[in-house]
Design a protein around this motif. Structure first.
Motif, short mmCIF file in Angstrom:
data_model
loop_
_atom_site.label_atom_id
_atom_site.label_comp_id
_atom_site.label_asym_id
_atom_site.label_seq_id
_atom_site.Cartn_x
_atom_site.Cartn_y
_atom_site.Cartn_z
N ILE A 130 0.77 -1.22 0.09
CA ILE A 130 -0.06 0.06 -0.09
C ILE A 130 0.78 1.31 0.06
CG2 ILE A 130 -1.65 1.28 1.50
CD1 ILE A 130 -2.59 -1.38 2.37
N ASP A 181 11.37 3.61 4.52
CA ASP A 181 11.06 2.42 4.69
C ASP A 181 12.48 1.82 5.52
OD1 ASP A 181 10.71 -0.85 4.43
OD2 ASP A 181 8.96 0.31 3.42
N LEU A 240 14.24 4.82 6.97
CA LEU A 240 13.76 5.07 8.27
C LEU A 240 12.99 4.02 9.19
CD1 LEU A 240 12.42 7.23 10.28
CD2 LEU A 240 10.73 7.62 8.56
N ASP A 241 13.46 3.60 10.16
CA ASP A 241 12.61 2.79 11.18
C ASP A 241 11.82 3.51 11.96
OD1 ASP A 241 11.73 1.17 13.17
OD2 ASP A 241 13.68 0.33 13.39
N THR A 242 10.26 3.45 11.71
CA THR A 242 9.46 4.39 12.42
C THR A 242 9.22 4.21 13.98
OG1 THR A 242 7.74 2.66 11.99
CG2 THR A 242 8.10 4.52 10.36
N ASN A 301 1.85 4.89 7.09
CA ASN A 301 1.48 3.41 6.62
C ASN A 301 2.18 2.54 7.24
OD1 ASN A 301 0.49 1.80 4.31
ND2 ASN A 301 2.71 1.71 4.32
N MET A 354 -2.83 4.84 8.50
CA MET A 354 -3.10 3.48 8.11
C MET A 354 -3.79 2.78 9.11
SD MET A 354 -3.99 2.85 5.10
CE MET A 354 -2.73 3.79 4.06
N SER A 355 -4.95 2.65 9.50
CA SER A 355 -5.65 1.64 10.28
C SER A 355 -5.88 0.60 9.70
CB SER A 355 -6.71 2.39 11.21
OG SER A 355 -7.21 1.46 12.27
N TYR A 366 -2.31 -6.86 16.93
CA TYR A 366 -2.52 -6.21 15.57
C TYR A 366 -3.85 -5.23 15.74
CZ TYR A 366 -3.13 -4.85 10.70
OH TYR A 366 -3.24 -4.57 9.40
N LYS A 418 -4.55 -1.11 15.91
CA LYS A 418 -5.21 -0.57 14.87
C LYS A 418 -6.34 0.22 15.40
CE LYS A 418 -2.53 -1.41 11.33
NZ LYS A 418 -1.85 -0.44 10.81
N GLY A 424 -9.87 -3.14 3.78
CA GLY A 424 -10.29 -4.36 4.07
C GLY A 424 -8.91 -5.27 3.63
N ILE A 437 -6.11 -6.29 1.39
CA ILE A 437 -5.54 -5.95 0.16
C ILE A 437 -4.25 -6.98 -0.13
CG2 ILE A 437 -4.45 -3.97 -0.85
CD1 ILE A 437 -7.27 -3.29 0.29
N THR A 457 -1.03 -7.78 -0.60
CA THR A 457 0.27 -7.25 -0.67
C THR A 457 0.87 -8.28 0.06
OG1 THR A 457 -0.13 -6.41 1.85
CG2 THR A 457 -0.81 -4.93 -0.13
N PRO A 458 2.42 -7.83 0.08
CA PRO A 458 3.32 -8.99 0.78
C PRO A 458 2.84 -9.21 2.08
CG PRO A 458 4.52 -7.29 -0.58
CD PRO A 458 3.17 -6.83 -0.59
N VAL A 460 -0.18 -9.43 3.59
CA VAL A 460 -1.10 -10.59 3.27
C VAL A 460 -0.55 -11.96 2.85
CG1 VAL A 460 -3.59 -11.04 2.66
CG2 VAL A 460 -3.08 -8.90 3.51
N1 NAD Z 1 -2.75 -5.39 3.21
C1 NAD Z 1 -3.95 -5.34 4.00
O1 NAD Z 1 -4.73 -6.39 3.52
C2 NAD Z 1 -3.71 -4.51 4.94
C3 NAD Z 1 -5.27 -4.13 5.59
C4 NAD Z 1 -5.49 -3.23 6.65
C5 NAD Z 1 -4.54 -2.39 7.02
N2 NAD Z 1 -3.28 -2.57 6.51
C6 NAD Z 1 -2.10 -1.75 6.87
O2 NAD Z 1 -1.67 -0.92 5.87
C7 NAD Z 1 -0.13 -0.62 6.12
C8 NAD Z 1 0.76 -1.40 4.91
O3 NAD Z 1 0.37 -2.49 4.75
P1 NAD Z 1 0.89 -3.55 3.67
O4 NAD Z 1 -0.05 -4.74 3.37
O5 NAD Z 1 1.12 -2.68 2.53
O6 NAD Z 1 2.17 -4.11 4.31
P2 NAD Z 1 3.48 -4.59 3.74
O7 NAD Z 1 4.11 -5.59 4.52
O8 NAD Z 1 3.24 -5.27 2.23
O9 NAD Z 1 4.32 -3.48 3.56
C9 NAD Z 1 4.72 -2.59 4.70
C10 NAD Z 1 5.92 -2.04 4.44
O10 NAD Z 1 6.18 -1.47 5.78
C11 NAD Z 1 7.62 -1.60 6.03
N3 NAD Z 1 8.12 -1.60 7.52
C12 NAD Z 1 7.73 -2.62 8.41
N4 NAD Z 1 8.31 -2.11 9.55
C13 NAD Z 1 8.73 -0.98 9.39
C14 NAD Z 1 9.33 -0.19 10.38
N5 NAD Z 1 9.48 -0.41 11.60
N6 NAD Z 1 9.62 1.15 9.81
C15 NAD Z 1 9.48 1.56 8.64
N7 NAD Z 1 9.03 0.71 7.61
C16 NAD Z 1 8.51 -0.49 8.13
C17 NAD Z 1 8.11 -3.10 5.30
O11 NAD Z 1 9.54 -2.82 5.02
C18 NAD Z 1 7.23 -2.73 4.13
O12 NAD Z 1 7.93 -2.13 3.09
C19 NAD Z 1 -0.08 -1.27 7.35
O13 NAD Z 1 0.07 -0.42 8.33
C20 NAD Z 1 -0.96 -2.41 7.40
O14 NAD Z 1 -1.46 -2.68 8.80
C21 NAD Z 1 -3.20 -3.39 5.53
#
Ligand code: NAD
Length: 256
Positions: free
Chosen positions: A18, A37, A62-64, A90, A141-142, A156, A160, A187, A189, A191-192, A194
């Motif tokens: 995302i 990231d 950047l480690d958040t 995010n 991003m919740s 988690y 959230k 909902g 999505i 992504t890596p 999921v």
């Molecule tokens: N994919 C879904 O279904 C879904 C649904 C609801 C919410 N979300 C939320 O959306 C956001 C993105 O999810 P996604 O599915 O794209 O995840 P993802 O794992 O595909 O990507 C997340 C990214 O965050 C980075 N990351 C992890 N820890 C980190 C840190 N400490 N500092 C900086 N970067 C860091 C990872 O390296 C990765 O590039 C998340 O907050 C997730 O909880 C995702």
């Protein structure tokens, strides 16, 4: 029409999923994008993709979950791009998937450090730039898991849910500064994140995905761009009267 022309955006977790799609879309719509990231290889490649398509983007490690890292990178971004107008909080992890009574304190804290403290640190260090600029937009991003339970991923859900209410409270604190703060609740999505849950599930990847598809009334899981368009909208001036709100993008999951 470019919808965020000239604005400076920081996207955390911008290397994959995302965050990646949001960074690319914001750049396509004229924002200067700080892709941040901990995955340097993929993060650099997003910044390259932005530059190759004529946009402005740069990658920062950047480690958040580390405040010193956040403070340093935000100073550098503001120095490089002039300010910070848009923050996309995010970065997030799913964490352990066990019943609550089996989770260790360390496993619990690991999720909260990234999913909650990360949002706190980034908001804390972006706000002064936005106050100086006369406004800004923060997008947290919740998840649907910040609204309803699903009997899995306890830390988690906790994280959230916290992000949902941090959003509303910060919206009130900073409304007078013209800083809007909103949350997005995706909902599932594809992504890596999921895909990893699917691979580790007892039923296996394909069955897991079919099961997820069936839980969304529209009949399938979402794609990163479904969320990125929500980010773009909330980041743009089209959303100038929206703050403290929760944008649910979930194919009908929470309507049931
Ligand atoms: N994919 C879904 O279904 C879904 C649904 C609801 C919410 N979300 C939320 O959306 C956001 C993105 O999810 P996604 O599915 O794209 O995840 P993802 O794992 O595909 O990507 C997340 C990214 O965050 C980075 N990351 C992890 N820890 C980190 C840190 N400490 N500092 C900086 N970067 C860091 C990872 O390296 C990765 O590039 C998340 O907050 C997730 O909880 C995702």
């Amino acid at each position: 029409m470019k919808r965020v022309e000239g604005k400076v955006a920081v996207v955390t977790g911008g290397a994959l999923g995302i965050g990646r799609e949001s960074a690319l879309l914001l750049a396509r719509h004229g924002a200067k994008v700080a892709v941040t990231d901990i995955n340097d290889e993929e993060g650099e490649s997003v910044a390259r993709e932005i530059a190759e398509s004529g946009g402005t983007g740069k990658y920062w490690h950047l480690d958040t979950s580390r405040e010193d890292s956040v403070a340093r990178v935000f100073t550098e971004v503001a120095h490089e791009f002039g300010s910070i107008d848009i923050l996309v909080n995010n970065a997030g992890i799913a964490g352990v998937n066990k019943p609550t009574h089996e989770i260790t304190a360390e496993e619990w804290d690991t999720v909260l450090r990234i999913n909650i403290n990360g949002v706190f640190y980034c908001t804390k260090h972006a706000v002064p730039y936005m106050q100086k600029a006369g406004g800004g937009s923060i997008i947290n991003m919740s998840s649907i898991y910040g609204i309803v339970g699903a009997a899995d991923l306890p830390p988690y859900h906790a994280s959230k849910g916290a992000v949902r209410l941090m959003t509303k409270n910060d919206a009130l604190i900073y409304a007078g500064d013209n800083i809007r703060v909103n949350s997005i609740h995706p909902g599932f999505i594809w992504t890596p994140l999921v895909e990893k849950l699917a691979r580790e599930s007892p039923e296996g990847l394909d069955a897991f995905r079919r099961g997820l598809d069936n839980r969304h009334p529209l009949g399938h899981v979402g794609e990163p761009e479904d969320i990125a368009y929500g980010v773009l909208y909330l980041a743009s001036d089209e959303a100038k009267f929206i703050t403290g709100s929760e944008l649910v993008i979930d194919g009908g999951y929470t309507a049931q």
